[in-house]
Write a protein that holds these residues in place. Structure first.
Motif, short mmCIF file in Angstrom:
data_model
loop_
_atom_site.label_atom_id
_atom_site.label_comp_id
_atom_site.label_asym_id
_atom_site.label_seq_id
_atom_site.Cartn_x
_atom_site.Cartn_y
_atom_site.Cartn_z
N LEU A 140 0.82 -1.15 -0.09
CA LEU A 140 0.02 -0.16 -0.10
C LEU A 140 0.82 1.36 0.08
N ALA A 141 0.41 2.24 -0.87
CA ALA A 141 1.30 3.41 -0.75
C ALA A 141 0.05 4.53 -0.65
N GLU A 142 0.56 5.72 -0.15
CA GLU A 142 -0.28 6.94 0.06
C GLU A 142 -1.18 7.15 -1.23
N GLY A 143 -2.48 7.52 -0.94
CA GLY A 143 -3.53 7.59 -2.13
C GLY A 143 -4.11 6.36 -2.45
N ASP A 144 -3.79 5.09 -1.88
CA ASP A 144 -4.55 3.87 -2.37
C ASP A 144 -5.69 3.72 -1.66
N TYR A 145 -6.74 3.11 -1.95
CA TYR A 145 -7.96 2.90 -1.43
C TYR A 145 -8.24 1.58 -1.16
N LEU A 146 -8.73 1.34 0.18
CA LEU A 146 -9.21 0.29 0.81
C LEU A 146 -10.58 -0.05 0.60
N GLU A 147 -11.29 -1.06 0.78
CA GLU A 147 -12.73 -1.60 0.58
C GLU A 147 -12.67 -2.19 2.11
N ALA A 148 -13.77 -1.37 2.70
CA ALA A 148 -14.10 -1.88 4.02
C ALA A 148 -15.40 -2.86 4.24
N GLU A 149 -15.60 -3.92 4.54
CA GLU A 149 -16.38 -4.79 4.69
C GLU A 149 -16.54 -5.37 6.29
N LEU A 150 -17.78 -5.31 6.73
CA LEU A 150 -18.07 -5.96 8.21
C LEU A 150 -18.56 -7.63 7.77
N THR A 151 -17.90 -8.38 8.34
CA THR A 151 -17.79 -9.83 8.20
C THR A 151 -18.56 -10.34 9.49
N SER A 152 -18.66 -11.50 9.52
CA SER A 152 -18.89 -12.10 10.68
C SER A 152 -17.94 -12.20 11.68
N GLU A 153 -16.59 -12.09 11.37
CA GLU A 153 -15.59 -12.24 12.09
C GLU A 153 -14.86 -10.90 12.55
N GLY A 154 -15.36 -9.81 11.89
CA GLY A 154 -15.07 -8.50 12.09
C GLY A 154 -14.83 -7.55 11.09
N ILE A 155 -14.01 -6.56 10.82
CA ILE A 155 -13.90 -5.70 9.79
C ILE A 155 -12.83 -6.32 8.73
N LEU A 156 -13.10 -6.35 7.44
CA LEU A 156 -12.23 -6.85 6.49
C LEU A 156 -11.77 -5.56 5.43
N LEU A 157 -10.58 -5.13 5.53
CA LEU A 157 -9.83 -4.23 4.64
C LEU A 157 -9.43 -4.79 3.46
N ARG A 158 -9.81 -4.34 2.48
CA ARG A 158 -9.27 -5.04 1.04
C ARG A 158 -8.91 -3.95 0.04
N PRO A 159 -7.29 -4.22 -0.25
CA PRO A 159 -6.98 -3.16 -1.31
C PRO A 159 -7.96 -3.28 -2.69
#
Length: 76
Positions: free
Chosen positions: A24-43
């Motif tokens: 990851l670098a400055e300016g990249d985006y992450l998709e955030a998803e709430l799952t049954s196990e917690g929060i998933l951050l995906r580039p």
């Protein structure tokens, strides 16, 4: 496992080991998803590290909308 703290406006800082391992670098985006196990951050790729002005406007509008919704839920 790394511990991160939620800051003002729900911001977090990823530890360097995670940032580097995920390339990851400055300016990249992450998709955030709430799952049954917690929060998933995906580039996610939006074509380039620098979005077009139209993409940036759209992204900022969504972020602003989500921040307002979060604030409304947590600051009653």
């Amino acid at each position: 496992m790394a511990l991160v703290k939620v800051q003002r406006a729900a911001q977090i800082t990823l530890p360097r080991q995670i940032k580097d391992a995920a390339h990851l670098a400055e300016g990249d985006y992450l998709e955030a998803e709430l799952t049954s196990e917690g929060i998933l951050l995906r580039p996610v790729s939006i074509g380039s590290r620098e979005p077009s002005p139209e993409q940036e406007t759209e992204i900022l509008a969504v972020v602003d909308q989500e921040r307002k919704a979060y604030a409304a839920e947590h600051h009653r």
